[in-house]
Design a protein around this motif. Sequence first.
Motif, short mmCIF file in Angstrom:
data_model
loop_
_atom_site.label_atom_id
_atom_site.label_comp_id
_atom_site.label_asym_id
_atom_site.label_seq_id
_atom_site.Cartn_x
_atom_site.Cartn_y
_atom_site.Cartn_z
N UNK A 1 0.88 -1.17 0.00
CA UNK A 1 0.00 0.00 0.00
C UNK A 1 0.92 1.22 0.00
N UNK A 2 0.89 1.97 -1.11
CA UNK A 2 1.86 3.06 -1.26
C UNK A 2 1.11 4.39 -1.39
N UNK A 3 1.52 5.34 -0.58
CA UNK A 3 0.97 6.70 -0.69
C UNK A 3 1.99 7.55 -1.44
N UNK A 4 1.53 8.18 -2.53
CA UNK A 4 2.40 9.12 -3.24
C UNK A 4 2.14 10.50 -2.65
N UNK B 1 -2.56 5.46 -3.46
CA UNK B 1 -3.38 6.66 -3.30
C UNK B 1 -2.42 7.86 -3.32
N UNK B 2 -2.99 9.04 -3.51
CA UNK B 2 -2.16 10.23 -3.69
C UNK B 2 -2.61 11.31 -2.71
N UNK B 3 -1.64 12.01 -2.15
CA UNK B 3 -1.98 13.17 -1.33
C UNK B 3 -1.04 14.31 -1.73
N UNK B 4 -1.61 15.49 -1.95
CA UNK B 4 -0.76 16.63 -2.26
C UNK B 4 -0.16 17.17 -0.97
#
Length: 562
Positions: A2-5, A29-32
């Motif tokens: 599970x990778x968060x960018x 998933x992505x978070x700015x």
Amino acid sequence: MRILLLTHSFNGLTQRLYAELASRRHDLSIEFDIADSVTEEAVALFRPDLIIAPFLKRAISESIWSRYCCLIVHPGPAGDRGPSALDWAVQQGVRQWGVTVLQAEAEMDAGPVWASALFPMRTGRKSSIYRHEITEMAVQAVLSAVERKLRAYYLPKRVPEEAHGLIGQADRAIDWQHESSAAILAKLHAADGFPGVADRLFGQPCHLFDAWPEATLKGPPGCLLGRRETAICRATVDGAVWLGHIKPAGGIKLPATLAMPDAEKLPELPLAGLWKSPTPTWQDISYEEADWNGNAVGFLSFEFYNGAMSTSQCRRLTEAFRWASSRPTRVIVLRGGSDFWSNGIHLNTIEAAESPPDESWANINAIDDLAEAILCCETQLTVAAVGGNAGAGGCFLARAADFVWVRDGVMLNPHYKNMGNLYGSEFWTYLLPPRVGEEGARAIMRHRLPMTAPEAVRLGFYDACLPGHGFAIDVARRAAELAAASDFTQQLAAKQARRQGDEAAKPLADYRAEELNEMRRNFYGFDPSYHVARYHFVSRSAHSWTPRHLARHRDLDWKVPA
Ligand code: COA
């Protein structure tokens, strides 16, 4: 895994990493990177096994890196540290450069190295090297780092460091009276994309971008020698350079003559025609021909900055295409530019226009005219060779050609939704359904995520995905084969018959009118979404939240993993 960018924005590199990791079935998933508290919230919701930061403008907070393994993509070789890594490398003309994936710690870029990759440096713009070499090497390095992370026993290594400070405008400043063209180009290239080189033109403070070499023109150092279309030529101590784009203080980045209206007074320095100039100069549209045993192929390149196509660029390109199709060739290859094939209508020139709705209307009509000219070409088979990324209308413009060959590694964004829900034109309603079906067309237009080259081919949207290395050579070889094909005449006749049949079933003019009817509503209607989205896009406004289609962990039905 599970990778968060965690990223400053969903830029080209982040899009590519997202696609590569997704194809390896990682859960993403992505978070700015907006505020530490927001990142902490994202991490608590997603509970990642790993955080990857492809593009950050500041350090990750200790509250995150002390609890989660955070891998930072640094655009420099192992040991290099500092916020202006690539800028220094381009400005100093180093021979070799690299990308490192290192673990975040208290000191920026000083953590242990999980993977790194080197590449030979070419003379080019920072933005271009970032989009090609850095992106390719970052993919390699991140994938090996992820592999190593999966093998629990890998120990990242500490390497001796060499720190370079922040490059400032004082380091970038150009001395037009004394510096050579090569030195000036290196400075302009090192600042390209962002932030540009601070300077003054016509007595006004501004930032310079999009520099091109000039081989023959000369004049008193620092003097403005003339203009060509939208570019300005300025003399150096040993020659001259062209300036393609300028950002006036307090304004947005624009084609140089548009940014500096006084440039009107400069003499025009036209080229003799469309044939590619044998010596370096500013030439945004160029044409070359190759002849294999009487089977000629024409190659039309359009090196438009950032892939943006203004009304006048579309009109000049349509004229160039019509001229190319009057040549005794069998195939025309539309090469686009080296970094982008096309990103559709020019949002900056639209924003700068007296009436943005009117300019949007003129621009979409001009790009539709170009698409129509390609679609209606009866004399050659046409190929769009998509070697650089493409977005929005640019993706559909390419589809107007008979064949679309795309380089593996190219990222496509074939949708308009992110630009304030534009309906889109460029004949997508005519071009898509026969290839991907009605539902497939709707899915493409609804989908806000980027598409890889293999995916585009798998869906039937594009025709062939060619390996990243040697793309230009592969394209030339395939185009030559097409021109020499024993059934070339039948292929051309079949294309003409298909177009006539389609025209009889429903004229192109009807597709266009229906699309433009929707676009008129986007440009002139009650809902200002497109104008608001365009304003934020051209102003490069900082994000204040991560769009829901990227931040899966913020979905309403998201379940926090155990
Ligand atoms: N008009 C003007 N400038 C454009 C542009 C367009 N259509 N498309 C991209 N650019 C510029 C960006 O402003 C940016 O400028 P910079 O030099 O100041 O950094 C540069 O090109 C690179 O774009 P960026 O968004 O940073 O690249 P990316 O790889 O992260 O994303 C896209 C690529 C295509 C997804 C994104 O640029 C985009 O959404 N473009 C707009 C497409 C569009 O809506 N066109 C109009 C409808 S046809």
